[in-house]
Write an enzyme that holds these catalytic residues in place. Sequence first.
Site, PDB file in Angstrom:
ATOM      1  N   GLU A 333       1.018  -1.573  -0.155  1.00  0.00           N
ATOM      2  CA  GLU A 333       0.187   0.319  -0.126  1.00  0.00           C
ATOM      3  C   GLU A 333       0.840   0.737   0.144  1.00  0.00           C
ATOM      4  O   GLU A 333       0.764   2.079   0.782  1.00  0.00           O
ATOM      5  CB  GLU A 333      -0.907   0.432   1.370  1.00  0.00           C
ATOM      6  CG  GLU A 333      -1.622  -0.849   1.133  1.00  0.00           C
ATOM      7  CD  GLU A 333      -2.910  -1.268   2.192  1.00  0.00           C
ATOM      8  OE1 GLU A 333      -4.473  -1.000   2.438  1.00  0.00           O
ATOM      9  OE2 GLU A 333      -2.254  -1.648   3.294  1.00  0.00           O
TER      10      GLU A 333
HETATM   11  C1  ACM Z   1      -1.993  -4.745   4.280  1.00  0.00           C
HETATM   12  O1  ACM Z   1      -3.139  -5.436   4.142  1.00  0.00           O
HETATM   13  N1  ACM Z   1      -2.008  -3.839   3.898  1.00  0.00           N
HETATM   14  C2  ACM Z   1      -0.640  -6.682   3.400  1.00  0.00           C
END
Ligand code: ACM
Length: 514
Positions: A333
């Site tokens: 992310e």
């Molecule tokens: C994640 O759930 N951001 C790895």
Amino acid sequence: MTGFIVVVAFIIIAIAYKDVKAQENVNDIIPKPLSFEKGVGEFNITNDTSIYIKGKTEKETDEINKVAEFIKGKLQPSTGFEFKIIKSDNPPEGNIYLTTIGGEEVQGDEGYKIITDNQGIKIISFKPEGISRGVQTLRQLLPSDIEKATVVSNIKWTVPISTIDDKPEYSYRGLMIDVARHFFTEDEVKRQIDLAAQYKINRVHLHLSDDQGWRLEIKKYPDLTLIGGSTEVGGGQGGYYTQEQFKEIVEYAKDRYVEIIPEFDMPGHTNAALASYGFLNPDGERKPLYTGTNVGFSSFMTHDEKTYEFIDDVIKEVSEISPSKYFHIGGDEAEATPKADYDYFVGRVAKIAEKYGKTPIGWDPIDTSPEINSSVILQNWKDSNEAARKKNMKMIISIASKAYLDMKYNESTPYGSDWAGYIPVETAYNWDPTDFAPKNLVLGIEAPLWTENISTQDQMDYMIYPRLLGYAEIGWTPKEERNWSEYKVRLQKQGERMMNEEINYYKDPTIWSN
Ligand code: ACM
């Protein structure tokens, strides 16, 4: 004569029936062993039972001694028995014998055999680690009262006469705890390690940094914990582990043959670091601390050498106190980092980890960086790993909609999240890593507990249990040996053990109806 035949037939049927009945009550072990052959009768552990130990070398005997101390510690509180530990390869009748003598190479690191007959219990493995897995099985062969914390009287501590021959399908069977969003103390983490190890979980991954907190002391950068560790989601006081405390967690885990894998998430999920040191930011100023639950807004500077010096220092310090061969560099992310910069950054950081002798692990999309090759392990959380497949990268399967322990069970689960959907106990069990990646690339499975919405031990227990038992079995027991309707019966029987261990598990009414 006819009468005689009828009587004999009746006796044979009665014995057979008794055996079947007994068998139904016996193999409720989770994860299910590869082979379990039950005989007739049982061996009783008594106040006279000692634990004999002997390895192929002195060093192995010393290692087995630690396993013996561990299992003694588990069996003593409820039995009240002494369990003397004796170094000898010649155990008399009536004892437990732990040995690597006669262990076979095919058993690998974790395989073990438990032979229980009228004379005693013998656990044989190729490595002491196998004995450590075996003693966890032995706990489950005993009545569930064995897990009580105080002496239980008027009970026979029986182990069924049987032969178990067992070894795992996958070498990596993990639990992740996010101690960054909400901080959990050293003791709370140790408790989770101990509970998970009984189901043969052998990796505990600690998510040690995120936007909301930095949780491990770095001596060269004290503000990481003094500032970056000072809060958590919701604005509570946060916390961090000193390096001494981290080493204690590692040692505690090692006594259970569990490896601690440290993660420092980057280049996104880095606000706590950016709030601690101005030099990590383009304007030279510290960012404000963050206690919300948004993701994707923070980024390290990917074209500034100060960033890489900082990361090198951190990885160097952590590598010195972390014996794991893995180092998790995050990589998820990173929405505030342009893709080309992300690709360059994760490539450089993977090389820093390798420079300190570690195998880097990263969340997808780390596999899509041209700078990343098969020396890096992908932790696959979204259902996309095409790049990893093309590069022959090994993978840890943690698909969010199947393996995320923070997903609610259903609409009435009081905490947790639901962005990847609900994960009822059956959904958590009913899949296989090979649904997501070719078998030859699967290193194993990991179930992550993210803690944006989880802040207490009771909540942690509730989300982890009973689903972790299913993940443990997916990692240990071959796909062909597993099915939900049979598993559900074994899981139901585990309820009493979890209760005796004071685990605040979710008492799913479809499994525990009363
Ligand atoms: C994640 O759930 N951001 C790895």
